[in-house]
Design a protein around this motif. Structure first.
Motif, PDB file in Angstrom:
ATOM      1  N   GLU A   1      59.881 -74.782-100.277  1.00  0.00           N
ATOM      2  CA  GLU A   1      61.040 -74.190 -99.366  1.00  0.00           C
ATOM      3  C   GLU A   1      62.235 -75.015 -99.408  1.00  0.00           C
ATOM      4  O   GLU A   1      63.479 -74.781 -99.642  1.00  0.00           O
ATOM      5  CB  GLU A   1      60.713 -73.897 -98.001  1.00  0.00           C
ATOM      6  N   ALA A   2      61.935 -76.362 -99.368  1.00  0.00           N
ATOM      7  CA  ALA A   2      63.048 -77.249 -99.155  1.00  0.00           C
ATOM      8  C   ALA A   2      64.062 -77.362-100.695  1.00  0.00           C
ATOM      9  O   ALA A   2      65.052 -77.392-100.588  1.00  0.00           O
ATOM     10  CB  ALA A   2      62.626 -78.775 -99.006  1.00  0.00           C
ATOM     11  N   LEU A   3      63.114 -77.221-101.592  1.00  0.00           N
ATOM     12  CA  LEU A   3      63.885 -77.212-103.226  1.00  0.00           C
ATOM     13  C   LEU A   3      64.624 -76.016-103.234  1.00  0.00           C
ATOM     14  O   LEU A   3      65.591 -75.937-103.790  1.00  0.00           O
ATOM     15  CB  LEU A   3      62.663 -77.331-104.213  1.00  0.00           C
ATOM     16  N   ILE A   4      64.118 -74.981-102.827  1.00  0.00           N
ATOM     17  CA  ILE A   4      64.911 -73.520-102.852  1.00  0.00           C
ATOM     18  C   ILE A   4      66.336 -73.571-101.995  1.00  0.00           C
ATOM     19  O   ILE A   4      67.413 -73.264-102.551  1.00  0.00           O
ATOM     20  CB  ILE A   4      64.134 -72.602-102.490  1.00  0.00           C
ATOM     21  N   VAL A   5      66.130 -74.480-100.924  1.00  0.00           N
ATOM     22  CA  VAL A   5      67.472 -74.490-100.157  1.00  0.00           C
ATOM     23  C   VAL A   5      68.412 -75.500-101.081  1.00  0.00           C
ATOM     24  O   VAL A   5      69.624 -75.267-101.019  1.00  0.00           O
ATOM     25  CB  VAL A   5      67.005 -75.179 -98.792  1.00  0.00           C
ATOM     26  N   ALA A   6      67.900 -76.654-101.419  1.00  0.00           N
ATOM     27  CA  ALA A   6      68.847 -77.548-102.236  1.00  0.00           C
ATOM     28  C   ALA A   6      69.289 -76.650-103.361  1.00  0.00           C
ATOM     29  O   ALA A   6      70.388 -76.840-103.819  1.00  0.00           O
ATOM     30  CB  ALA A   6      67.870 -78.666-102.580  1.00  0.00           C
ATOM     31  N   ALA A   7      68.393 -75.950-104.075  1.00  0.00           N
ATOM     32  CA  ALA A   7      68.936 -75.368-105.374  1.00  0.00           C
ATOM     33  C   ALA A   7      70.076 -74.361-104.747  1.00  0.00           C
ATOM     34  O   ALA A   7      70.967 -73.766-105.839  1.00  0.00           O
ATOM     35  CB  ALA A   7      67.692 -74.643-106.014  1.00  0.00           C
ATOM     36  N   THR A   8      69.646 -73.582-104.097  1.00  0.00           N
ATOM     37  CA  THR A   8      70.710 -72.669-103.464  1.00  0.00           C
ATOM     38  C   THR A   8      72.232 -73.301-103.091  1.00  0.00           C
ATOM     39  O   THR A   8      73.257 -72.572-103.594  1.00  0.00           O
ATOM     40  CB  THR A   8      70.179 -71.764-102.240  1.00  0.00           C
ATOM     41  N   ILE A   9      71.962 -74.277-102.367  1.00  0.00           N
ATOM     42  CA  ILE A   9      73.225 -75.192-102.186  1.00  0.00           C
ATOM     43  C   ILE A   9      73.825 -75.725-103.462  1.00  0.00           C
ATOM     44  O   ILE A   9      75.336 -75.425-103.771  1.00  0.00           O
ATOM     45  CB  ILE A   9      73.084 -76.371-101.188  1.00  0.00           C
ATOM     46  N   SER A  10      73.164 -76.010-104.391  1.00  0.00           N
ATOM     47  CA  SER A  10      73.551 -76.365-105.581  1.00  0.00           C
ATOM     48  C   SER A  10      74.230 -75.317-106.396  1.00  0.00           C
ATOM     49  O   SER A  10      75.217 -75.259-107.266  1.00  0.00           O
ATOM     50  CB  SER A  10      72.761 -77.019-106.532  1.00  0.00           C
TER      51      SER A  10
END
Length: 262
Positions: free
Chosen positions: A239-248
Motif C-alpha cells: 500500500e505504501a509503494l502504491i502511494v509513492a508510485a501515485t505521487i511519482s
C-alpha cells in the motif's frame, strides 16, 4: 411438545460480548495505523483480563479473527478502510489498561470503544493546511533548498494539501487525490521557477509532497515483518509503494506535459 428455546442475544452472553469487545478494539487499532502484533497483544489482554485464559487472535491488514480455544466461539471482522490516526490507537490502549486494572467494567469498555470508533478527532482544516505548508517549507530547506524559496514552498504545500482534501470530498476513488495533488504541486513549482518566483525546482517539489509521503505505513510495514507478521507487513508495504508510485506518477505527468516549458 417441547418448546423451542429462543436464541439468546449474543451481547447478553458474557463470553460473546467479551469477544465482541476485543474484536472492536482490534479493528479500531488496525484501521487507524497500529502494528499487527500490537493489535493482537491488546486483543488478547482484553480477553484474558475478562476471565478467559485460552484465546486465539489472528490479525491481517484487512481482517481480524478472535476466538476461544476448545469452544465454538469465533468472531471475525473486516478492515475495509485504513488511515493514520494514532490518537485513536492511544485511546484504545488506555482503555485496555484501565480494564486490566479493573477501573472500568466490560460494559463500560465496550461503550467507550463504540464512541472512539464513531468519533473522528481532527484538528481544524485551516490548521492542517498551515501545518502542511510548514512541513513542506522545512523539508524543502533540509533537501538542499534556499531560504528565498521558503515562502513559495509554503504556499505550494498549502495548495497541494487543500487540493487533496477537496478531491477526497468530491471523488470517492482511492489514491486519485494524491495524483491530482502531486500534479498541481509539480505544475505550480514549474510556474514558480519559470516566472522567477523561486530558484531551485527539485527541493520545492520534494518538500511540497512530504505531507503525503507514507512514512508511518512504511515503518509499520517493517515492524510487522520483523515481528513475524509477514502478510500484514507485505500488505502495508504494498500500500505504501502504491502511494509513492501515485505521487511519482503525478509529478512525472506534469513534467512530460509541460516540462519543456522551463
Amino acid at each position: 411438545m417441547k418448546k423451542l428455546q429462543q436464541p439468546q442475544n449474543y451481547l447478553n452472553d458474557p463470553k460473546a460480548k467479551l469477544l465482541k469487545t476485543s474484536l472492536l478494539a482490534g479493528k479500531i487499532m488496525m484501521a487507524n495505523g497500529s502494528e499487527a502484533y500490537r493489535v493482537e497483544d491488546t486483543m488478547k489482554r482484553i480477553v484474558i483480563n475478562g476471565g478467559e485464559e485460552n484465546c486465539s487472535c489472528y490479525v491481517t491488514a484487512t481482517g481480524i479473527f478472535v476466538g476461544l480455544e476448545n469452544q465454538q466461539r469465533v468472531m471475525i471482522d473486516n478492515v475495509d478502510q485504513r488511515v493514520i490516526n494514532l490518537e485513536k490507537v492511544v485511546a484504545v490502549n488506555e482503555l485496555s489498561r484501565q480494564f486490566a486494572e479493573k477501573k472500568i467494567t466490560l460494559d463500560v469498555l465496550y461503550k467507550k470503544l463504540i464512541r472512539i470508533d464513531q468519533r473522528v478527532p481532527t484538528f481544524p482544516l485551516w490548521l492542517e493546511i498551515i501545518a502542511a505548508g510548514i512541513i513542506s517549507a522545512g523539508a524543502m530547506y533540509l533537501f538542499g533548498g534556499v531560504l528565498a524559496d521558503l515562502l513559495i514552498t509554503f504556499i505550494i504545500g498549502c495548495i497541494g494539501f487543500s487540493i487533496s482534501v477537496l478531491c477526497k470530498q468530491w471523488i470517492n476513488l482511492n489514491y486519485f487525490d494524491l495524483f491530482i495533488s502531486s500534479f498541481v504541486i509539480g505544475f505550480l513549482s514549474i510556474c514558480a521557477v519559470k516566472y522567477h518566483l523561486a530558484t531551485k525546482i527539485d527541493p520545492i517539489i520534494i518538500g511540497s509532497i512530504m505531507p503525503f509521503v507514507p512514512g508511518v505505513a512504511i515503518t509499520n510495514s517493517f515492524r510487522d515483518i520483523l515481528a513475524g507478521h509477514l502478510i500484514s507487513g507485505l500488505a502495508r508495504g504494498t500500500e505504501a509503494l502504491i502511494v509513492a508510485a501515485t505521487i511519482s506518477a503525478g509529478i512525472a505527468s506534469v513534467f512530460n506535459l509541460i516540462g519543456g516549458w522551463l
